[in-house]
Design a protein around this motif. Sequence first.
Motif: not given
Length: 61
Positions: A2-3, A6, A47, A51, A54
């Motif tokens: 999962e983001l 990470r 990342l 995020a 998204e």
Amino acid sequence: MELLQRIRAVEEELKAAEERLNFATNQLDIDLAVIDIDAAERKRNLLYKLAKKEGVVANGF
């Protein structure tokens, strides 16, 4: 993975690299820690951008 997991993992990588830099006793160890810090910061930034794209929101970040 999962983001958010990470992102947390990369934050831990960054903390570990910073800790290595704090205790480095020779130039090679300093150089390697700086490279690791740079890499972790770049990963973290990518990342974070992903995020944001998204629409992921989390407390503590």
